[in-house]
Design a protein around this motif. Structure first.
Motif, PDB file in Angstrom:
ATOM      1  N   GLY A  91     -10.410   1.372 -86.937  1.00 39.29           N
ATOM      2  CA  GLY A  91     -10.623   2.676 -87.542  1.00 39.29           C
ATOM      3  C   GLY A  91      -9.749   3.762 -86.948  1.00 39.29           C
ATOM      4  N   VAL A  92      -9.192   3.519 -85.760  1.00 39.16           N
ATOM      5  CA  VAL A  92      -8.308   4.505 -85.141  1.00 39.16           C
ATOM      6  C   VAL A  92      -7.089   4.765 -86.018  1.00 39.16           C
ATOM      7  CG1 VAL A  92      -6.852   4.978 -83.143  1.00 39.16           C
ATOM      8  CG2 VAL A  92      -9.088   3.916 -82.817  1.00 39.16           C
ATOM      9  N   VAL A  93      -6.601   3.722 -86.682  1.00 41.95           N
ATOM     10  CA  VAL A  93      -5.424   3.870 -87.545  1.00 41.95           C
ATOM     11  C   VAL A  93      -5.718   4.860 -88.668  1.00 41.95           C
ATOM     12  CG1 VAL A  93      -3.782   2.673 -89.039  1.00 41.95           C
ATOM     13  CG2 VAL A  93      -4.696   1.516 -87.015  1.00 41.95           C
ATOM     14  N   THR A  94      -6.866   4.696 -89.309  1.00 43.03           N
ATOM     15  CA  THR A  94      -7.263   5.624 -90.371  1.00 43.03           C
ATOM     16  C   THR A  94      -7.287   7.055 -89.848  1.00 43.03           C
ATOM     17  OG1 THR A  94      -8.661   3.887 -91.294  1.00 43.03           O
ATOM     18  CG2 THR A  94      -9.057   6.124 -92.072  1.00 43.03           C
ATOM     19  N   TYR A  95      -7.805   7.186 -88.643  1.00 46.64           N
ATOM     20  CA  TYR A  95      -7.949   8.499 -88.008  1.00 46.64           C
ATOM     21  C   TYR A  95      -6.586   9.188 -87.868  1.00 46.64           C
ATOM     22  CZ  TYR A  95     -11.287  11.334 -85.233  1.00 46.64           C
ATOM     23  OH  TYR A  95     -12.149  12.294 -84.772  1.00 46.64           O
ATOM     24  N   TYR A  96      -5.610   8.478 -87.255  1.00 49.42           N
ATOM     25  CA  TYR A  96      -4.340   9.180 -87.004  1.00 49.42           C
ATOM     26  C   TYR A  96      -3.472   9.297 -88.260  1.00 49.42           C
ATOM     27  CZ  TYR A  96      -2.030   4.599 -85.895  1.00 49.42           C
ATOM     28  OH  TYR A  96      -1.518   3.318 -85.904  1.00 49.42           O
ATOM     29  N   LEU A  97      -3.649   8.406 -89.232  1.00 46.00           N
ATOM     30  CA  LEU A  97      -2.927   8.581 -90.501  1.00 46.00           C
ATOM     31  C   LEU A  97      -3.430   9.829 -91.222  1.00 46.00           C
ATOM     32  CD1 LEU A  97      -2.710   4.919 -91.894  1.00 46.00           C
ATOM     33  CD2 LEU A  97      -0.879   6.245 -90.829  1.00 46.00           C
ATOM     34  N   VAL A 115     -14.213   6.407 -82.457  1.00 46.87           N
ATOM     35  CA  VAL A 115     -14.303   5.156 -83.221  1.00 46.87           C
ATOM     36  C   VAL A 115     -15.092   4.106 -82.461  1.00 46.87           C
ATOM     37  CG1 VAL A 115     -12.973   3.197 -84.113  1.00 46.87           C
ATOM     38  CG2 VAL A 115     -12.239   5.549 -84.596  1.00 46.87           C
ATOM     39  N   TYR A 116     -14.776   3.908 -81.176  1.00 45.81           N
ATOM     40  CA  TYR A 116     -15.390   2.813 -80.435  1.00 45.81           C
ATOM     41  C   TYR A 116     -16.768   3.151 -79.857  1.00 45.81           C
ATOM     42  CZ  TYR A 116     -11.266   0.018 -81.143  1.00 45.81           C
ATOM     43  OH  TYR A 116     -10.271  -0.723 -81.735  1.00 45.81           O
TER      44      TYR A 116
END
Length: 895
Positions: free
Chosen positions: A480-486, A616-617
């Motif tokens: 979910g971190v990827v979604t966050y920074y995108l 996220v974590y």
């Protein structure tokens, strides 16, 4: 009662004061042996484990001496034990592992033992990441719809895993929807240094997926093993391994501004394949390493199975500590991690050549020589510079059928196949892209290539470029971190506009969960017998893996995935041909929209921050509502449901007794299959969709299921009846008995052609034994335990091959199947074998590892010699018991 004997290396115990806390640890420097500081850093981890775990039972002082003597021992096939700190599993392999634990509990109880003893001794982390499929794409609700379908299909499996989390001690289960196992391991689970009650030691692991090596990029030693071997580790067994050679890979120079980390790993993969590193450790060093982020290093380590090494290791350095801080690891832990590793001289400064250890061999790469690349169309190590792609694809069309050929006649290469999609007319050709997927932990763990894709999408949209609507585009991040920074960087809307909506958090397209193509597209591909193309940011592209209708599949960086999606074909020269035109007719070339590394790094610095990882974590173990609402049994023994088509008690222990069986000869066996080179575990035990005309489909239909409910082979790994029928069911399997790609074989006595499973059943009914003949690299690809369990269930007693992939050979032994190897220079062809002979194999009672035996052909007609690939005494012990799980059960009932 006598006092316990002192630890053999008590003199190595040391203390450490950090931040007001006291710790103890075993310091190998206290061996006072000058050889220690010449050891590669990866070998130092093995040594520390041997020192700390020396118990004069599984680990002996002689093992410590053997590791210290690595320089002399590395070429002598010296066996050493290794006890990793933990095990990591994903659900496709985790479900069968928990099934085996449940079945072992039943067996132990039947044989008079205590079933509660069957528990993980070694901590186990299980991440549910392989279940979600790209059913829905190009939709704002794709993520929610795919996750809903995932739970509908996999409810039984998830309930079973919940039982495992309750019944089995020392097991952490990360719920579905959290991300890809290796990315979650990198960003969250990886400890770097364990702290157990104040005792410090290096984090190390084995995993039931070959890309477990990704964690090597963070300085954690780990590699993939078969699920069978991992289960033994979970039960407290040390891994028996041959002390490896260590290839030093020296990196120098700096990357060109237009090159990505994906290009680096594809270059390294091809290079190390040429060097030959199978069965070896690779350890990276040199000043160029300090130019690589941990995400870059993890990308390189992730593809370690593709270049053939056991590990691709980057020792811990300052960059590792920066990453741990960025990913919100606890500050106090960072302090003792750094202090401990420095105290043991396991902390690296890549710019200090005085720290360079001794290596078996040194190879080099100057980063400035790396160019934009893809790999394919059928293997991950067949790198193609992007500048050569158009010509290379044309050559593949012309070439005879091979890893680089499709044998398309010239007169059939130019025809376009028209079709209608959403009331508009389109046409497909050879080379048309029908799947474009940003997927896989290999790349989605790397902010530089993900943000690079986002920035390219932004520029492309602003230039008026689009992706044809029939191309199945998808974005499945590893966390979910990827979604966050995108989102934070503002590129998400542009990715969506090009069709790259987030469809789920899991492996998805990379492991064959690509879902169906639009029906008009599928019909056009089949009508024209087209070489349609999938382009993905994954790590594997073997035939039949990505989708049955994409005969060519290319691995590429996320920005290149988008570029080829916009182009709609791989038959394009980006230097001379435009991606498209603006509304005003201006040509837009790839160079006009490609972001530089400097642009990407600036966006990354602003938008990838610790708070994202914390947010996220912090929620990862809470799961989601669907997971939390699942109910699971609290019983110590699993209550098997005979109606279940997902979870079934396997037959591995049904005929097992408490006594070790005697060795039985294989007499006048038939060859069930006669295979060539590079038969992968995907060929042996596919993970993708279940074909409607397959034995597995017929079995599921007999249970009242319709094709829409078949799900995938990977999701059915908890049911041996499905998996036995799915063994050798890959439509791209090339069996010399058949002469073309087909999941069929010849029943030799009758000459009948039939499904492989049906032939195996017929041989069993006739009382005949069966074996397999194969070529080079048998069992390459994913570390898939069902690629050994399935053949066992089909009655296969032995495999005779020219060479084996490391993990698969181990798995064969773990299931009691004999791996034999032709002598150097010999093959089935050179020996005049057609595969229709009958084979007799007799192992002597005093058989030894590495021994050569006679294989008799057609009775006493002739013989040839073969090497028995039991590589260690421990493997031979497992085989004598009928496999490693049988060995563990017998240990439990005699303990």
């Amino acid at each position: 009662m006598a006092d316990p004997a002192p630890h053999p290396f008590q003199q190595c115990v040391a203390s450490l004061e950090v931040g007001g806390e006291s710790f103890t640890y075993y310091n190998p420097l206290k061996l006072n042996d000058p050889r220690y500081e010449r050891l590669p850093f990866s070998i130092r981890v093995l040594l520390e484990s041997a020192v700390r775990n020396c118990d004069n039972f599984q680990v002996h002082p002689k093992d410590v001496e053997n590791i210290l003597s690595w320089e002399e021992a590395q070429t002598k096939a010296v066996e050493v034990p290794f006890r990793p700190a933990r095990v990591i599993l994903q659900d496709f392999t985790g479900v069968p592992a928990v099934v085996d634990f449940a079945a072992m509990r039943d067996a132990v109880k039947r044989l008079g033992g205590d079933p509660s003893k069957i528990n993980p001794v070694c901590p186990a982390d299980l991440v549910i990441d392989h279940s979600v499929q790209v059913d829905v794409s190009r939709s704002q609700d794709a993520l929610q719809q795919n996750q809903k379908l995932e739970f509908q299909r996999n409810q039984e499996r998830f309930q079973f895993l919940k039982w495992g989390a309750k019944a089995l001690r020392n097991m952490l289960i990360v719920p579905p929807g959290s991300g890809i196992v290796h990315q979650v391991n990198l960003e969250y689970l990886g400890r770097v240094v364990f702290n157990t009650d104040g005792n410090l030691y290096p984090d190390s692991l084995v995993g039931t997926d070959s890309h477990t090596t990704m964690i090597n990029g963070l300085g954690i030693l780990g590699w993939g093993v078969g699920g069978i071997e991992a289960e033994a580790v979970m039960l407290g067994q040390a891994i028996s391994m041959v002390l490896p050679q260590v290839v030093g890979y020296r990196i120098t120079g700096q990357l060109n501004q237009l090159v990505t980390s994906t290009d680096v790993v594809l270059t390294i993969t091809k290079h190390l394949r040429q060097v030959g590193v199978v069965g070896k450790f690779v350890e990276f060093f040199g000043p160029g390493v300090s130019q690589l982020s941990i995400a870059d290093r993890a990308t390189i380590s992730n593809m370690c199975p593709e270049y053939g090494a056991t590990v691709g290791y980057f020792p811990v350095d300052d960059m590792s500590m920066v990453y741990l801080k960025q990913t919100n690891r606890d500050e106090k832990k960072l302090e003792y991690i750094e202090a401990y590793l420095k105290a043991c001289k396991m902390y690296r400064d890549f710019n200090n050549a005085d720290q360079d250890p001794t290596f078996s061999q040194i190879v080099e790469l100057d980063l400035s020589t790396v160019v934009p690349s893809v790999s394919g169309p059928k293997r991950p190590h067949d790198r193609v510079p992007v500048s050569d792609m158009k010509d290379d694809f044309q050559q593949c069309l012309d070439n005879k059928v091979s890893f680089k050929g499709f044998a398309i006649p010239k007169e059939k290469q130019s025809g376009a196949i028209p079709f209608t999609y959403d009331d508009k007319e389109y046409a497909l050709n050879h080379g048309s892209v029908v799947i474009a997927a940003i997927t896989s932990c290999t790349n989605t763990s790397n902010p530089s290539v993900m943000l690079g894709a986002g920035l390219l999408a932004k520029k492309a949209v602003e230039a008026g470029l689009t992706v044809k609507p029939y191309i199945k585009t998808s974005l499945s991040p590893g966390s979910g971190v990827v979604t966050y920074y995108l989102q934070e960087s503002g590129v998400t809307p542009y990715l969506k506009q090009l069709g790259f909506d987030i469809v789920g958090y899991g492996c998805m397209t990379c492991i064959g969960n690509s879902g169906p193509l639009p029906e008009p597209v599928a019909e056009a591909v089949e009508k024209g017998d087209l070489v349609a193309v999938g382009v993905l940011s994954g790590n594997r592209n073997f035939e039949g893996r990505i989708h049955p209708l994409t005969r060519a599949n290319y691995l590429a960086s996320p920005p290149l995935v988008i570029a080829y999606a916009i182009a709609g074909t791989v038959s394009i020269d980006f230097e001379t041909e435009p991606l498209g035109k603006t509304a005003e007719g201006k040509e837009i070339f790839l160079r006009d929209v490609w972001p530089t590394r400097a642009e990407i790094q600036e966006v990354e610095r602003k938008n990838v921050v610790p708070a994202m990882f914390k947010d996220v974590y912090a929620r990862i173990q809470d799961g989601n509502e669907a997971w939390n609402n699942l109910e699971a049994s609290d019983a110590q023994l699993y209550p098997w449901d005979p109606k279940s088509t997902y979870i079934k008690s396997p037959p591995f222990f049904e005929e097992m007794t408490s006594e070790i069986p005697s060795l039985q000869p294989i007499t006048d066996a038939f060859a069930l299959l006669n295979l060539g080179d590079s038969v992968t575990t995907d060929h042996i035990s596919p993970a993708g969709s279940i074909a409607r005309n397959s034995p597995a489909a017929r079995y599921l239909a007999s249970k009242g299921l319709t094709p829409r409910d078949f799900n995938s082979y990977g999701s059915r790994r908890g049911n041996d009846a499905v998996m036995a029928r799915g063994t050798f069911a890959n439509i791209r399997l090339l069996n010399k008995f058949i002469g073309k790609a087909s999941p069929k074989t010849c029943h030799v006595p009758s000459g009948d052609t039939m499904d492989v499973f049906d032939a195996a059943v017929r041989y069993r009914e006739e009382g005949q034994s069966v074996i397999i003949l194969a070529g080079k690299e048998y069992g390459s690809g994913s570390s898939r335990d069902w690629a050994a369990k399935g053949p066992w269930m089909q009655g296969i007693r032995a495999v005779i091959a020219e060479s084996y992939e490391r993990i698969h050979r181990s798995n064969l032994v773990g299931m009691g199947i004999i791996p034999l190897q032709y002598l150097p220079g010999e093959t089935a062809e050179s020996l005049g074998l057609t595969g229709k002979e009958r084979f007799t194999i007799q192992l002597a009672d005093d058989i030894q590892p590495g021994q050569t035996i006679d294989v008799k052909v057609n009775g006493e007609e002739r013989t040839f010699k073969a090497l028995v690939r039991f590589d260690t005494p421990v493997e031979l012990t497992y085989f004598r018991h009928g496999g490693i799980l049988n060995y563990m059960v017998r240990r439990m009932i005699t303990a």
